[in-house]
Structures are given as structure tokens and as C-alpha cells.
Design a protein around this motif. Structure first.
Motif, short mmCIF file in Angstrom:
data_model
loop_
_atom_site.label_atom_id
_atom_site.label_comp_id
_atom_site.label_asym_id
_atom_site.label_seq_id
_atom_site.Cartn_x
_atom_site.Cartn_y
_atom_site.Cartn_z
N LEU A 34 2.24 -1.41 -7.79
CA LEU A 34 1.67 -2.31 -8.79
C LEU A 34 0.17 -2.10 -8.95
N LEU A 35 -0.53 -1.89 -7.84
CA LEU A 35 -1.96 -1.61 -7.93
C LEU A 35 -2.22 -0.30 -8.67
N SER A 36 -1.42 0.72 -8.39
CA SER A 36 -1.58 2.00 -9.07
C SER A 36 -1.34 1.85 -10.56
N HIS A 243 2.51 11.59 -5.14
CA HIS A 243 2.37 12.01 -6.53
C HIS A 243 2.90 10.96 -7.50
N PHE A 244 3.92 10.23 -7.07
CA PHE A 244 4.47 9.18 -7.93
C PHE A 244 3.47 8.05 -8.13
N LEU A 245 2.80 7.65 -7.07
CA LEU A 245 1.77 6.62 -7.20
C LEU A 245 0.64 7.12 -8.12
N ASN A 246 0.30 8.40 -8.00
CA ASN A 246 -0.70 8.98 -8.89
C ASN A 246 -0.23 8.93 -10.35
N ALA A 247 1.05 9.19 -10.55
CA ALA A 247 1.61 9.16 -11.91
C ALA A 247 1.51 7.76 -12.50
N LEU A 248 1.83 6.74 -11.71
CA LEU A 248 1.70 5.37 -12.20
C LEU A 248 0.28 5.07 -12.64
N HIS A 249 -0.67 5.68 -11.98
CA HIS A 249 -2.09 5.46 -12.27
C HIS A 249 -2.59 6.28 -13.46
N LEU A 250 -2.05 7.48 -13.63
CA LEU A 250 -2.64 8.43 -14.58
C LEU A 250 -1.94 8.51 -15.93
#
Length: 268
Positions: A34-36, A243-250
């Protein structure tokens, strides 16, 4: 699905608080996800504060993954508070048919609360619908029942949206069905991917109240796109989560606007 709806941007602009009464296996991953994404998680399961937290939260998620009898009252209190304040309420019925306790708890929650969305796998939705299915514990398992029919039936009976997630996702309000394709097999190798998706859907519902069906479909499409993006950069399950958390962010709304992910079917 209408192209160009900037729901992801709206989540990041408003950072909706999502109250999660969730399971101990996924709480950290759910909060980080959720934060990402750009939302603001809060985990509050105590009966002394559950209703108060849901009152100021933009959406509430109830997840029965590691079910404890002591938390059922908190879930009901939080759900009633969300209902009273007009906030979306999402139920993740993890392993709904695995035990009598889980099945009874889901029934109690659905009878006591006005749920906005039930998000589960095929086995869980089949259990709620009361149709034959060989669920594998908390996993989807296999069966020959018509899951689309089961999802529509549950949506009508409980006056809510139902999302069934898997290789192809679907979400229905009982009258329409939206199917969402995409994603990657590695998504099934990470504990809590479905649980996080329920929280992400809650965040999208918080900013998409004008068209809840499309808000949920948009969240499912975004999630599958994030899985594809992460899989392109990973070597296996170990680094896929990062990488998935990065995807949520990017990822942005534009990454979805160019994808033909939605198939709408009129039913009934």
C-alpha cells in the motif's frame, strides 16, 4: 472500460487511509504494498479501536487468513463503522471453504455487514456460492462449476461486487462481468499476493466511488500489469517481490491506457 480514468494518480494524490484487519502472514507485505502504491495503511485489530479507525479511514479491508475468534468482533465493529460512514468495505474470505469455522465466519460477516467487494479465488467464491469445488486449503484448487455464474449469484445475493482472481480475473455486480487478462505465473509463488490485491482494490474503491465496478476492474488490471513489469526484471520468486513493490510505485495510468485488458459482457 473507459480509457484514461486516472484512478492511480488519484490514489497517489489523496493517499487514502486503508484500514486492514488482516492476517499475520501478510501484514508487512500488505502495508509495504500500500505504501508503494501511494496509499496509507493502518493495521488495527483491537476491539477497543477498530470502529474508530474505520471511521476515519477511506476504506476498510477484512481478511480472515489467520482467523482468530477474538478478532471477529473487531471485524464486525470495523465493518459497521465503515458502513455508517459511507466508506468502502472489502472482504477477503481466505480459505472460506477450508473449515467450518471459516465458512461460518464469512456467513456472519456477510449477514452483519454491507460489503462493497468480496475478492477471492475460485475456490473461495465457490464456497460462498455453495457450489461443488475441490479447493486446496487456502488455494483455489480445481473444479468444473461455472465460476462466473457463482460470482454473479453471490453478487446478487449479497448486493455487492465480487471479484474472482486467477489466470484471468473477473469482477461482477451481478448484471455485468468485466474480465481482466495478463499477469505472470510468478505472482502465484509469493505468499500474500492475493491479500495485497484486496488491499489495493480497497484503495482504488476509496477514490473510485462513482463507478465501483470499473474501479475494481482498474485495480485488477493495474495489479496484473505490475506482475508483468516485475517478471521482466526478475530471476525468480526471491527477487520478484522486490520488483513487484517497485512496480506498484513506478507504474502510471498511462501504462494501462494502452493495454486492451477489459472485456465487458452484458448478462441477465
Amino acid at each position: 472500460m473507459k480509457a484514461g480514468i486516472p484512478l492511480l494518480n488519484e490514489v497517489r494524490k489523496t493517499s487514502p487511509i486503508v484500514h486492514c484487519i488482516t492476517n499475520i502472514v501478510v501484514a508487512n507485505f500488505q502495508a509495504n504494498g500500500l505504501l508503494s502504491l501511494g496509499a496509507s495503511p493502518i493495521m488495527a485489530a483491537s476491539i477497543e479501536e477498530a470502529a474508530d479507525v474505520s471511521a476515519f479511514s477511506a476504506a476498510t479491508l477484512l481478511n480472515i487468513g489467520t482467523l482468530d475468534s477474538k478478532v471477529i468482533g473487531s471485524m464486525i465493529a470495523a465493518g459497521q463503522s465503515a458502513n455508517a460512514n459511507g466508506h468502502p468495505l472489502v472482504l477477503d474470505p481466505v480459505g472460506a471453504g477450508a473449515t467450518t469455522f471459516r465458512k461460518q465466519t464469512v456467513s456472519t460477516l456477510l449477514n452483519e455487514l454491507d460489503v462493497t467487494l468480496i475478492r477471492g479465488n475460485a475456490g473461495e467464491i465457490a464456497a460462498i456460492a455453495g457450489v461443488a469445488w475441490n479447493a486446496k486449503g487456502v488455494d483455489a484448487g480445481e473444479g468444473t462449476a461455472n465460476i462466473q455464474w457463482a460470482a454473479k449469484d453471490v453478487a446478487v445475493r449479497h448486493r455487492c461486487l465480487v471479484a474472482v482472481t486467477g489466470e484471468t480475473d473477473l469482477v461482477t455486480d451481478g448484471e455485468k462481468v468485466l474480465q481482466i487478462t495478463g499477469g505472470h505465473p510468478l505472482m502465484s509463488k509469493i505468499t500474500g499476493m492475493g491479500c495485497l490485491l484486496s488491499a489495493v482494490a480497497a484503495a482504488f474503491l476509496a477514490v473510485g466511488k462513482n463507478d465501483k465496478l470499473e474501479a475494481v476492474a482498474y485495480s485488477l488490471a493495474f495489479y496484473k500489469k505490475a506482475g508483468e513489469w516485475a517478471a521482466e526484471r526478475t530471476e525468480g520468486p526471491g527477487d520478484f517481490e522486490v520488483h513487484f513493490l517497485n512496480a506498484l510505485h513506478l507504474l502510471t495510468d498511462k501504462d494501462l491506457n494502452h493495454a486492451s485488458l477489459f472485456i465487458q459482457e452484458e448478462v441477465f
